[in-house]
Motif scaffolding. Structure first.
Motif, short mmCIF file in Angstrom:
data_model
loop_
_atom_site.label_atom_id
_atom_site.label_comp_id
_atom_site.label_asym_id
_atom_site.label_seq_id
_atom_site.Cartn_x
_atom_site.Cartn_y
_atom_site.Cartn_z
N ASP A 103 -9.81 -3.14 -10.60
CA ASP A 103 -9.99 -4.52 -10.12
C ASP A 103 -8.77 -5.01 -9.35
N LEU A 104 -7.58 -4.54 -9.73
CA LEU A 104 -6.37 -4.97 -9.03
C LEU A 104 -6.34 -4.42 -7.60
N VAL A 105 -6.84 -3.20 -7.43
CA VAL A 105 -6.89 -2.61 -6.09
C VAL A 105 -7.86 -3.39 -5.22
N ALA A 106 -9.04 -3.73 -5.80
CA ALA A 106 -10.02 -4.52 -5.05
C ALA A 106 -9.44 -5.89 -4.66
N GLU A 107 -8.72 -6.51 -5.59
CA GLU A 107 -8.11 -7.81 -5.32
C GLU A 107 -7.06 -7.70 -4.20
N ALA A 108 -6.27 -6.63 -4.24
CA ALA A 108 -5.24 -6.45 -3.22
C ALA A 108 -5.85 -6.29 -1.83
N PHE A 109 -6.90 -5.50 -1.73
CA PHE A 109 -7.50 -5.24 -0.41
C PHE A 109 -8.38 -6.40 0.06
N ARG A 110 -8.84 -7.20 -0.85
CA ARG A 110 -9.56 -8.41 -0.44
C ARG A 110 -8.63 -9.33 0.34
N ALA A 111 -7.34 -9.28 -0.03
CA ALA A 111 -6.35 -10.11 0.67
C ALA A 111 -5.78 -9.40 1.90
N MET A 112 -6.25 -8.15 2.18
CA MET A 112 -5.81 -7.41 3.36
C MET A 112 -7.05 -7.00 4.16
N PRO A 113 -7.72 -7.92 4.81
CA PRO A 113 -9.02 -7.63 5.44
C PRO A 113 -8.97 -6.64 6.59
N ASP A 114 -7.77 -6.34 7.09
CA ASP A 114 -7.65 -5.39 8.20
C ASP A 114 -7.51 -3.95 7.72
N ARG A 115 -7.59 -3.73 6.41
CA ARG A 115 -7.47 -2.37 5.86
C ARG A 115 -8.73 -2.04 5.06
N LYS A 116 -9.24 -0.84 5.26
CA LYS A 116 -10.48 -0.43 4.61
C LYS A 116 -10.20 0.21 3.25
N LEU A 117 -11.07 -0.08 2.29
CA LEU A 117 -10.97 0.49 0.95
C LEU A 117 -12.33 1.02 0.53
N ILE A 118 -12.35 2.23 -0.04
CA ILE A 118 -13.55 2.81 -0.63
C ILE A 118 -13.30 3.01 -2.12
N ILE A 119 -14.20 2.48 -2.94
CA ILE A 119 -14.11 2.61 -4.39
C ILE A 119 -15.24 3.51 -4.86
N ALA A 120 -14.91 4.62 -5.51
CA ALA A 120 -15.91 5.54 -6.06
C ALA A 120 -15.75 5.58 -7.57
N ASP A 131 -17.14 -10.59 -1.44
CA ASP A 131 -17.98 -10.14 -0.33
C ASP A 131 -17.13 -9.60 0.83
N ALA A 132 -15.94 -9.10 0.50
CA ALA A 132 -15.03 -8.61 1.53
C ALA A 132 -15.67 -7.44 2.29
N PRO A 133 -15.84 -7.56 3.60
CA PRO A 133 -16.51 -6.51 4.37
C PRO A 133 -15.70 -5.23 4.49
N ASN A 134 -14.41 -5.29 4.20
CA ASN A 134 -13.56 -4.09 4.31
C ASN A 134 -13.57 -3.23 3.06
N ILE A 135 -14.30 -3.66 2.01
CA ILE A 135 -14.34 -2.92 0.75
C ILE A 135 -15.74 -2.37 0.53
N SER A 168 1.87 -6.22 -6.04
CA SER A 168 2.68 -5.01 -6.02
C SER A 168 1.96 -3.88 -5.28
N ILE A 169 0.64 -3.81 -5.46
CA ILE A 169 -0.15 -2.80 -4.75
C ILE A 169 -0.13 -3.06 -3.25
N ALA A 170 -0.31 -4.32 -2.88
CA ALA A 170 -0.28 -4.68 -1.45
C ALA A 170 1.07 -4.35 -0.82
N ASP A 171 2.14 -4.64 -1.54
CA ASP A 171 3.48 -4.31 -1.02
C ASP A 171 3.63 -2.80 -0.84
#
Length: 373
Positions: free
Chosen positions: A216-233, A248-252, A323-326
């Motif tokens: 969940d922390l990774v998802a939260e970090a990338f929700r705040a970084m919309p210009d970076r793509k994240l795939i969760i498996a 509903d972040a489109p980058n995740i 910390s993950i975003a940094d």
């Protein structure tokens, strides 16, 4: 030499069974003992046809489904194995296997995945996650864990040599048992994760979705970084929390559980593999490195043994979205070579594990003045 291997229990082919597989490859004539054996037929190939000696717990009511509820009886069960005729006993321990009884002429080498987690420093986390932090059931569970803690500490004196699967576990062994240990990292099938130097744009995390994995922390970090793509498996009980963190972040993209071939392809193409959990070791990190993929991982636990900070990945100091975003931003300032990642993974191959385990056993035999295997 007459050799016996004592394994905890067998109900699925997972991390400790991979270790057992390599022990059996190294010592194919060894006798195998285990608390109970409920391995499915399609997962038994690694046993090489070997039929283990099992304990009385196998025959208790509904043991196939509920054997873990008999944890309080497992110290007694492992002490009933007759190992008196063996020159060498190797135990593979994360609960009770190292408590097997051996005579003074027997060399006992215990490979420790962890001291009994739920009885020591993770007791409070275990009770909370199991809903046992209050009430009568909680009080009875605390009493059981207190008794297990006493037995676990007393039985830690039984092995002649203790091998730890990471420096992190060596520290936990020192804290819980006041024993010193030698680090022998667990085996990883690096050949099953082929190297690919070309990478895609998406960051990847592949994990069971359970609380301590902190996906969940990774998802939260990338929700705040919309210009970076994240795939969760992955899938699990924490899926609602992960979906809520992603919003509903489109980058995740959340894939759920994926087949092995698709998982390998994801690791091969990932810009970096994220690992926010505190793990005893973390085989998934080595698998990603085998693909030539850099890591972004939480500094505590096995990651400190695996990641060469700045060379094969980035370590971050706190389990937090910030910390993950940094760490992601720091990673993007570095130039990490895929071939360096692959070379790093080779340190943890099956061959290296067998060589190091055999060396540790032969060293212990020499110290006792007995012939080695």
């Amino acid at each position: 030499m007459r050799i016996a291997i004592v394994h905890e229990w067998m109900d699925t082919y997972a991390g400790s069974e991979r270790v057992l597989e390599q022990m059996l490859a190294l010592f194919p004539d060894a006798d195998l003992f285990t608390i109970c054996d409920f391995l499915p037929d399609d997962e038994r190939a690694f046993l090489r046809g070997k039929v283990p000696t099992i304990s009385f717990i196998q025959r208790l009511p509904r043991a196939r489904k509920w054997f873990r509820y008999y944890l309080g009886l497992m110290p007694l069960a492992v002490e009933q194995f007759d190992l008196s005729g063996y020159d060498l006993v190797i135990s593979s321990n994360h609960a009770v296997a190292k408590g097997a009884l051996t005579g003074p002429a027997t060399l006992h080498v215990s490979y420790v995945h962890s001291p009994m987690r739920y009885a020591w420093d993770l007791q409070h986390q275990y009770l909370r996650q199991s809903g046992l932090d209050r009430g009568i059931k909680g009080a009875l569970t605390r009493l059981l864990l207190a008794r297990l803690r006493l037995w676990d500490h007393a039985s830690s004196a039984r092995p002649d040599v203790i091998l730890a699967n990471s420096a992190w576990i060596a520290e936990r062994i020192r804290k819980a048992w006041r024993r010193e240990s030698t680090v022998v990292h667990p085996p990883v099938d690096v050949e099953g994760f082929p190297y690919r130097p070309s990478k895609g744009e998406a960051y990847v995390i592949a994990s069971r979705l359970v609380a301590y994995k902190r996906v969940d922390l990774v998802a939260e970090a990338f929700r705040a970084m919309p210009d970076r793509k994240l795939i969760i498996a992955g899938d699990g009980a924490e899926m609602p929390k992960v979906r809520a963190a992603a919003g509903d972040a489109p980058n995740i993209t959340i894939l759920g559980r994926v087949p092995q071939a698709e998982l390998v392809a994801l690791l091969q193409s990932a810009r970096a593999f994220l690992y926010p959990a505190e793990e005893d070791f973390g085989i998934g990190m080595v698998e990603a490195q085998a693909c030539g993929t850099p890591l972004i991982a939480f500094r505590r636990g096995g990651a400190a043994d695996i990641v060469r900070d700045g060379e094969t990945g980035v370590l971050f100091p706190e389990q937090s979205a910030a910390s993950i975003a940094d760490a992601v931003r720091r990673f993007e300032t570095l130039s990490i070579a895929p071939e360096a990642c692959r070379a790093n993974a080779e340190r943890f191959s099956n061959d290296v594990f067998r060589d190091r385990l055999l060396h540790a056993i032969r060293t212990a035999c020499a110290a006792r003045g007995m012939p080695g295997p």
